[in-house]
Write an enzyme that holds these catalytic residues in place. Structure first.
Site, PDB file in Angstrom:
ATOM      1  N   HIS A  68      -2.895   7.716   2.367  1.00 32.49           N
ATOM      2  CA  HIS A  68      -3.558   6.325   1.684  1.00 32.49           C
ATOM      3  C   HIS A  68      -4.792   6.106   2.124  1.00 32.49           C
ATOM      4  O   HIS A  68      -5.559   6.411   3.675  1.00 32.49           O
ATOM      5  CB  HIS A  68      -2.712   5.353   1.630  1.00 32.49           C
ATOM      6  CG  HIS A  68      -3.159   3.557   1.737  1.00 32.49           C
ATOM      7  ND1 HIS A  68      -3.779   3.021   0.462  1.00 32.49           N
ATOM      8  CD2 HIS A  68      -3.047   2.607   2.974  1.00 32.49           C
ATOM      9  CE1 HIS A  68      -3.980   2.287   0.116  1.00 32.49           C
ATOM     10  NE2 HIS A  68      -4.300   1.808   2.028  1.00 32.49           N
TER      11      HIS A  68
ATOM     12  N   ASN B 203     -10.611  -0.244   0.096  1.00 38.43           N
ATOM     13  CA  ASN B 203      -8.756   0.132  -0.010  1.00 38.43           C
ATOM     14  C   ASN B 203      -7.822   0.168  -1.097  1.00 38.43           C
ATOM     15  O   ASN B 203      -8.360  -1.750  -1.386  1.00 38.43           O
ATOM     16  CB  ASN B 203      -8.175  -0.629   0.591  1.00 38.43           C
ATOM     17  CG  ASN B 203      -6.637  -0.429   1.757  1.00 38.43           C
ATOM     18  OD1 ASN B 203      -5.812  -0.273   0.579  1.00 38.43           O
ATOM     19  ND2 ASN B 203      -5.820  -0.738   2.120  1.00 38.43           N
TER      20      ASN B 203
ATOM     21  N   CYS C 122       1.254  -1.020  -0.164  1.00 46.71           N
ATOM     22  CA  CYS C 122      -0.163  -0.415   0.043  1.00 46.71           C
ATOM     23  C   CYS C 122       0.932   1.147  -0.146  1.00 46.71           C
ATOM     24  O   CYS C 122       0.146   2.397  -0.326  1.00 46.71           O
ATOM     25  CB  CYS C 122      -0.952   0.280   1.366  1.00 46.71           C
ATOM     26  SG  CYS C 122      -1.861  -1.623   1.026  1.00 46.71           S
TER      27      CYS C 122
END
Ligand code: COA
Length: 315
Positions: free
Chosen positions: A242, A272, A110
């Site tokens: 993020h 996500n 990520c």
């Protein structure tokens, strides 16, 4: 950074629909309360990191007014490449009709997009390229265990891209700060893979552990980025985090004393999307004309590895 573009698959799946589709013992209320996620986009059969990345990159180039032939570097952050090789970046390069320069993938889960920005910025500064496409593209739906409600409700698919160019002036990346600590690899990892089991492997996560690391490590990366540029948190115009969990995003917003309207939030609609989440958030904000010349943007992410980092850039 000249502009940003994004692509999301057409299949929009609400929390209720996800529970129905995969027979999950979960609820819209649980998912929204713990994560802020209302829905996610899931790739159709045949869609891949490269096919989505091509669309995101095409939009970024169009918005930037840059022709694909001017691009001399394609860097793709992905943990879900179409195949081990050719790299997704090379596939995207070919898909855009680019035949010069270089193209490669980079893997930092990520945090991948922050890592990719850091690498692209360094390569531009050292003259190895002039115009770079930096892309995050992910199909996590292919590495999720759809029987594990603790992970499969959290992720979505998509791609985002930005165009970077070597230019004199005030705007652009001020600095990036990237970190890794492999001792914590086990709390967020893919079990198996092409070089071990021969398969794709499935994502496993100890959510609570990751949450604890996220809050402290992101805070330290943000402090580091501000200190490196002799800037204060009051100088930040936009937080572009993020998009993993609204509670983590809100904690970072509070740390920076930024009201919600100065934080770009997509986690409610995208879930996500790992390395794609920050460029997708940038693409959405650019599309809405939210950033003004001179704005200071703070990007931050944490992900499997563990990896984490932050980038400060002047719009
Ligand atoms: N639906 C309903 N119940 C669920 C569930 C779901 N989708 N997932 C887990 N639960 C249950 C658990 O089984 C547990 O039940 P129990 O108490 O009977 O054992 C209960 O909910 C609490 O589980 P827990 O894991 O402690 O919840 P949590 O409050 O920590 O929230 C996360 C879970 C994943 C939302 C949270 O830990 C988180 O956001 N972590 C960070 C994850 C992240 O951001 N990762 C990406 C970083 S890149």
């Amino acid at each position: 950074m000249l502009s940003a573009g994004g692509y999301l698959p057409a299949d929009v799946v609400s929390n209720d629909e996800l529970a129905r589709r995969y027979g999950l013992d979960t609820s819209d209320a649980w998912i929204q309360e713990r994560t802020g996620i209302r829905q996610r986009h899931l790739a159709a059969p045949g869609e891949s990191a490269s096919s989505m990345g091509i669309k995101a990159a095409a939009q970024a180039l169009e918005r930037a007014g840059v022709d694909a032939s001017e691009v001399d570097a394609v860097i793709v952050a992905t943990a879900t490449p179409d195949s081990s090789f050719p790299a997704t970046a090379v596939r995207i390069q070919a898909g855009l009709g680019i035949t010069r320069g270089f193209a490669f993938d980079l893997l930092a889960a990520c945090t991948g997009f922050i890592y990719a920005l850091s690498v692209a910025d360094a390569m531009i500064r050292t003259g190895q390229c002039r115009t770079a496409l930096v892309i995050g593209a992910e199909t996590y739906s292919r590495i999720l265990d759809w029987t594990d409600r603790t992970t499969c409700v959290l992720f979505g698919d998509g791609a985002g891209a930005v165009v970077l160019r070597a230019e004199e002036g005030e705007s652009g990346i001020l600095s990036s700060h990237i970190h890794a600590d492999g001792r914590h690899g086990g709390i967020l990892h893919v079990e198996g893979g092409p070089g071990s089991t021969g398969g794709t492997g499935l994502l496993r996560m100890a959510g609570r552990e990751v949450f604890k690391h996220a809050v402290t490590k992101l805070a330290s990366a943000v402090d580091e980025a501000l200190a490196a540029n002799s800037l204060a948190r009051e100088d930040v115009t936009w937080l572009v985090p993020h998009q993993a969990n609204i509670r983590i995003i809100d904690a970072m917003g509070r740390k920076l004393h930024l009201p919600r309207e100065r934080v770009v939030v997509t986690v409610d609609r995208h879930a996500n999307t790992s390395a794609a989440s920050i460029p997708l958030a940038l693409a959405e904000a650019v599309g809405e004309g939210r950033f003004k010349p001179g704005d200071l943007l703070l990007l931050e992410a944490i992900g499997g590895g563990l990896t984490w980092g932050a980038t400060l850039l002047r719009w």
